[in-house]
Design a protein around this motif. Structure first.
Motif, PDB file in Angstrom:
ATOM      1  N   ARG A 141       0.814  -1.211   0.000  1.00 62.74           N
ATOM      2  CA  ARG A 141       0.000   0.000   0.000  1.00 62.74           C
ATOM      3  C   ARG A 141       0.850   1.264   0.000  1.00 62.74           C
ATOM      4  O   ARG A 141       1.990   1.264   0.459  1.00 62.74           O
ATOM      5  CB  ARG A 141      -0.904   0.031   1.239  1.00 62.74           C
ATOM      6  N   LEU A 142       0.236   2.332  -0.479  1.00 63.84           N
ATOM      7  CA  LEU A 142       0.781   3.673  -0.327  1.00 63.84           C
ATOM      8  C   LEU A 142      -0.273   4.495   0.418  1.00 63.84           C
ATOM      9  O   LEU A 142      -1.288   4.900  -0.156  1.00 63.84           O
ATOM     10  CB  LEU A 142       1.090   4.315  -1.680  1.00 63.84           C
ATOM     11  N   TYR A 143      -0.048   4.706   1.718  1.00 64.41           N
ATOM     12  CA  TYR A 143      -0.932   5.557   2.509  1.00 64.41           C
ATOM     13  C   TYR A 143      -0.630   7.018   2.184  1.00 64.41           C
ATOM     14  O   TYR A 143       0.536   7.389   1.999  1.00 64.41           O
ATOM     15  CB  TYR A 143      -0.708   5.311   4.001  1.00 64.41           C
ATOM     16  N   HIS A 144      -1.681   7.839   2.131  1.00 62.88           N
ATOM     17  CA  HIS A 144      -1.452   9.256   1.806  1.00 62.88           C
ATOM     18  C   HIS A 144      -2.399  10.136   2.627  1.00 62.88           C
ATOM     19  O   HIS A 144      -3.582   9.852   2.747  1.00 62.88           O
ATOM     20  CB  HIS A 144      -1.626   9.518   0.306  1.00 62.88           C
ATOM     21  N   ARG A 145      -1.834  11.208   3.166  1.00 63.33           N
ATOM     22  CA  ARG A 145      -2.634  12.105   4.005  1.00 63.33           C
ATOM     23  C   ARG A 145      -3.123  13.329   3.235  1.00 63.33           C
ATOM     24  O   ARG A 145      -3.884  14.139   3.779  1.00 63.33           O
ATOM     25  CB  ARG A 145      -1.827  12.549   5.224  1.00 63.33           C
ATOM     26  N   VAL A 146      -2.695  13.445   1.985  1.00 61.57           N
ATOM     27  CA  VAL A 146      -3.164  14.515   1.107  1.00 61.57           C
ATOM     28  C   VAL A 146      -3.697  13.850  -0.163  1.00 61.57           C
ATOM     29  O   VAL A 146      -3.402  12.685  -0.432  1.00 61.57           O
ATOM     30  CB  VAL A 146      -2.024  15.501   0.759  1.00 61.57           C
ATOM     31  N   PRO A 147      -4.476  14.535  -0.966  1.00 64.71           N
ATOM     32  CA  PRO A 147      -4.885  13.964  -2.251  1.00 64.71           C
ATOM     33  C   PRO A 147      -3.669  13.532  -3.068  1.00 64.71           C
ATOM     34  O   PRO A 147      -2.604  14.160  -2.996  1.00 64.71           O
ATOM     35  CB  PRO A 147      -5.636  15.117  -2.932  1.00 64.71           C
ATOM     36  N   VAL A 148      -3.827  12.481  -3.841  1.00 64.55           N
ATOM     37  CA  VAL A 148      -2.694  11.931  -4.586  1.00 64.55           C
ATOM     38  C   VAL A 148      -2.005  12.997  -5.431  1.00 64.55           C
ATOM     39  O   VAL A 148      -0.765  13.060  -5.489  1.00 64.55           O
ATOM     40  CB  VAL A 148      -3.152  10.742  -5.458  1.00 64.55           C
ATOM     41  N   ALA A 149      -2.765  13.844  -6.070  1.00 66.69           N
ATOM     42  CA  ALA A 149      -2.182  14.872  -6.937  1.00 66.69           C
ATOM     43  C   ALA A 149      -1.302  15.863  -6.173  1.00 66.69           C
ATOM     44  O   ALA A 149      -0.484  16.563  -6.778  1.00 66.69           O
ATOM     45  CB  ALA A 149      -3.289  15.622  -7.667  1.00 66.69           C
ATOM     46  N   GLU A 150      -1.446  15.894  -4.834  1.00 66.15           N
ATOM     47  CA  GLU A 150      -0.675  16.853  -4.027  1.00 66.15           C
ATOM     48  C   GLU A 150       0.502  16.203  -3.308  1.00 66.15           C
ATOM     49  O   GLU A 150       1.174  16.853  -2.498  1.00 66.15           O
ATOM     50  CB  GLU A 150      -1.608  17.523  -3.013  1.00 66.15           C
ATOM     51  N   ILE A 151       0.774  14.939  -3.596  1.00 61.32           N
ATOM     52  CA  ILE A 151       1.889  14.251  -2.936  1.00 61.32           C
ATOM     53  C   ILE A 151       3.220  14.840  -3.410  1.00 61.32           C
ATOM     54  O   ILE A 151       3.511  14.861  -4.602  1.00 61.32           O
ATOM     55  CB  ILE A 151       1.843  12.735  -3.225  1.00 61.32           C
ATOM     56  N   ARG A 152       4.021  15.303  -2.454  1.00 63.07           N
ATOM     57  CA  ARG A 152       5.326  15.888  -2.778  1.00 63.07           C
ATOM     58  C   ARG A 152       6.481  15.180  -2.066  1.00 63.07           C
ATOM     59  O   ARG A 152       7.630  15.309  -2.491  1.00 63.07           O
ATOM     60  CB  ARG A 152       5.341  17.372  -2.373  1.00 63.07           C
ATOM     61  N   ARG A 153       6.199  14.470  -0.994  1.00 64.29           N
ATOM     62  CA  ARG A 153       7.252  13.822  -0.200  1.00 64.29           C
ATOM     63  C   ARG A 153       6.743  12.446   0.227  1.00 64.29           C
ATOM     64  O   ARG A 153       5.697  12.346   0.866  1.00 64.29           O
ATOM     65  CB  ARG A 153       7.606  14.682   1.009  1.00 64.29           C
ATOM     66  N   VAL A 154       7.498  11.406  -0.132  1.00 69.14           N
ATOM     67  CA  VAL A 154       7.045  10.025   0.078  1.00 69.14           C
ATOM     68  C   VAL A 154       8.073   9.269   0.919  1.00 69.14           C
ATOM     69  O   VAL A 154       9.273   9.278   0.609  1.00 69.14           O
ATOM     70  CB  VAL A 154       6.861   9.291  -1.272  1.00 69.14           C
ATOM     71  N   ALA A 155       7.605   8.581   1.947  1.00 68.87           N
ATOM     72  CA  ALA A 155       8.474   7.730   2.761  1.00 68.87           C
ATOM     73  C   ALA A 155       8.451   6.317   2.186  1.00 68.87           C
ATOM     74  O   ALA A 155       7.390   5.690   2.082  1.00 68.87           O
ATOM     75  CB  ALA A 155       7.984   7.713   4.212  1.00 68.87           C
ATOM     76  N   LEU A 156       9.606   5.831   1.782  1.00 63.81           N
ATOM     77  CA  LEU A 156       9.743   4.478   1.257  1.00 63.81           C
ATOM     78  C   LEU A 156      10.071   3.518   2.397  1.00 63.81           C
ATOM     79  O   LEU A 156      10.571   3.914   3.442  1.00 63.81           O
ATOM     80  CB  LEU A 156      10.834   4.433   0.190  1.00 63.81           C
ATOM     81  N   ASP A 157       9.826   2.246   2.175  1.00 70.83           N
ATOM     82  CA  ASP A 157      10.114   1.216   3.174  1.00 70.83           C
ATOM     83  C   ASP A 157      11.487   0.622   2.855  1.00 70.83           C
ATOM     84  O   ASP A 157      11.682   0.052   1.784  1.00 70.83           O
ATOM     85  CB  ASP A 157       9.037   0.131   3.123  1.00 70.83           C
ATOM     86  N   ARG A 158      12.423   0.721   3.782  1.00 74.11           N
ATOM     87  CA  ARG A 158      13.786   0.271   3.481  1.00 74.11           C
ATOM     88  C   ARG A 158      13.869  -1.228   3.264  1.00 74.11           C
ATOM     89  O   ARG A 158      14.874  -1.731   2.776  1.00 74.11           O
ATOM     90  CB  ARG A 158      14.746   0.668   4.601  1.00 74.11           C
ATOM     91  N   ASN A 159      12.809  -1.968   3.611  1.00 79.10           N
ATOM     92  CA  ASN A 159      12.845  -3.424   3.483  1.00 79.10           C
ATOM     93  C   ASN A 159      12.401  -3.937   2.123  1.00 79.10           C
ATOM     94  O   ASN A 159      12.528  -5.130   1.856  1.00 79.10           O
ATOM     95  CB  ASN A 159      11.975  -4.076   4.566  1.00 79.10           C
ATOM     96  N   SER A 160      11.832  -3.113   1.268  1.00 75.36           N
ATOM     97  CA  SER A 160      11.317  -3.641  -0.003  1.00 75.36           C
ATOM     98  C   SER A 160      11.624  -2.716  -1.169  1.00 75.36           C
ATOM     99  O   SER A 160      10.871  -1.775  -1.441  1.00 75.36           O
ATOM    100  CB  SER A 160       9.810  -3.892   0.070  1.00 75.36           C
ATOM    101  N   ARG A 161      12.715  -2.998  -1.855  1.00 76.56           N
ATOM    102  CA  ARG A 161      13.073  -2.173  -3.008  1.00 76.56           C
ATOM    103  C   ARG A 161      12.082  -2.371  -4.164  1.00 76.56           C
ATOM    104  O   ARG A 161      11.891  -1.464  -4.971  1.00 76.56           O
ATOM    105  CB  ARG A 161      14.492  -2.509  -3.445  1.00 76.56           C
ATOM    106  N   THR A 162      11.475  -3.543  -4.266  1.00 75.60           N
ATOM    107  CA  THR A 162      10.497  -3.766  -5.336  1.00 75.60           C
ATOM    108  C   THR A 162       9.282  -2.872  -5.158  1.00 75.60           C
ATOM    109  O   THR A 162       8.838  -2.202  -6.096  1.00 75.60           O
ATOM    110  CB  THR A 162      10.059  -5.242  -5.381  1.00 75.60           C
ATOM    111  N   THR A 163       8.721  -2.859  -3.955  1.00 78.02           N
ATOM    112  CA  THR A 163       7.534  -2.033  -3.716  1.00 78.02           C
ATOM    113  C   THR A 163       7.874  -0.556  -3.819  1.00 78.02           C
ATOM    114  O   THR A 163       7.075   0.239  -4.322  1.00 78.02           O
ATOM    115  CB  THR A 163       6.924  -2.356  -2.348  1.00 78.02           C
TER     116      THR A 163
END
Length: 245
Positions: free
Chosen positions: A77-99
């Motif tokens: 999943r990609l959880y988002h606290r703003v509308p998708v079109a307004e996403i500017r900063r994303v936290a990636l999961d260090r355990n899964s380079r594929t996702t």
């Protein structure tokens, strides 16, 4: 290494891998990023690795076994606290380079975004402080956070028209026990898939899920074959991934 030695097998600890290791003794369970180094360094004979690692490192893999999804996954999943079109900063999961790569491809190619990416500590509960969105994988995604999210498997299906392959049983090219590796892991899958109902009962309590939900997850949303459709999806993913560092 002699044929009498046990195969050193590494696997992720998530629910979606349980049908692939049914009946296998002494499997080392680690997050996917931690398995990569152990396999490459020769500490493991075979490991269930993220698809991106197999592609980029030119690793061999068991030809017909995978963790894949025809669409919805519930666990990527990609959880988002703003509308998708307004996403500017994303936290990636260090355990899964594929996702992480899948999230990047979808945000950039499907939604036309160019966000900044930072790493997130996967041991913490979902935290969106300082970011607009965060990737989660595996059992962590089953937590109901009350935050909107994109199911990245569904997003990939809608974008590409193909299933997505998340992980493969990988080993070093030229491994002297390649045939044995394939035989042992195919046998484990042949044991595990018919026992999915039993696995769902066994694992659901640990995860705080209903047995029916765990069973549905393992039978409808996750698949374990690497057939023509999955291979086509893997090739398409690889073509997008090669354009990105």
């Amino acid at each position: 290494m002699t044929p009498s030695m046990k195969l050193r097998i590494g696997c992720v600890p998530y629910l979606n891998a349980k049908p692939l290791i049914e009946g296998l003794p002494d499997v080392l369970l680690l997050p996917p990023a931690d398995l990569v180094g152990r396999l490459v360094s020769g500490k493991l004979d075979v490991a269930l690795l993220p698809a991106i690692e197999v592609l980029r490192r030119g690793l061999a893999h068991v030809a017909d076994v995978a963790i894949a999804s025809p669409g919805r996954t519930e666990s990527v999943r990609l959880y988002h606290r703003v509308p998708v079109a307004e996403i500017r900063r994303v936290a990636l999961d260090r355990n899964s380079r594929t996702t992480n790569m899948l999230a990047r491809i979808l945000l950039e190619e499907r939604y036309g975004l160019r966000p900044r990416y930072v790493k997130r500590d996967p041991s913490r509960r979902l935290a969106l402080d300082g970011v607009d969105a965060a990737v989660t994988i595996g059992d962590t995604s089953f937590r109901r956070e009350g935050v909107p999210f994109l199911d990245l498997g569904s997003e990939w299906r809608d974008f590409s028209g193909r299933p997505f392959v998340f992980a493969l049983w990988a080993y070093r090219p030229g491994h002297p026990r390649a045939r044995e590796i394939a035989r042992v892991l195919r046998a484990a899958k042949a044991r595990g898939v018919p026992r999915i109902a039993e696995i769902a009962r066994r694992e659901s309590g640990r995860l705080g899920l209903s047995t029916s939900y765990a069973k549905r997850y393992l039978t409808e949303w996750i698949t374990f074959d690497l057939g023509p459709a999955e291979r086509a999806g893997l090739r398409k993913f690889g073509s997008y991934a090669r354009r990105r560092p």
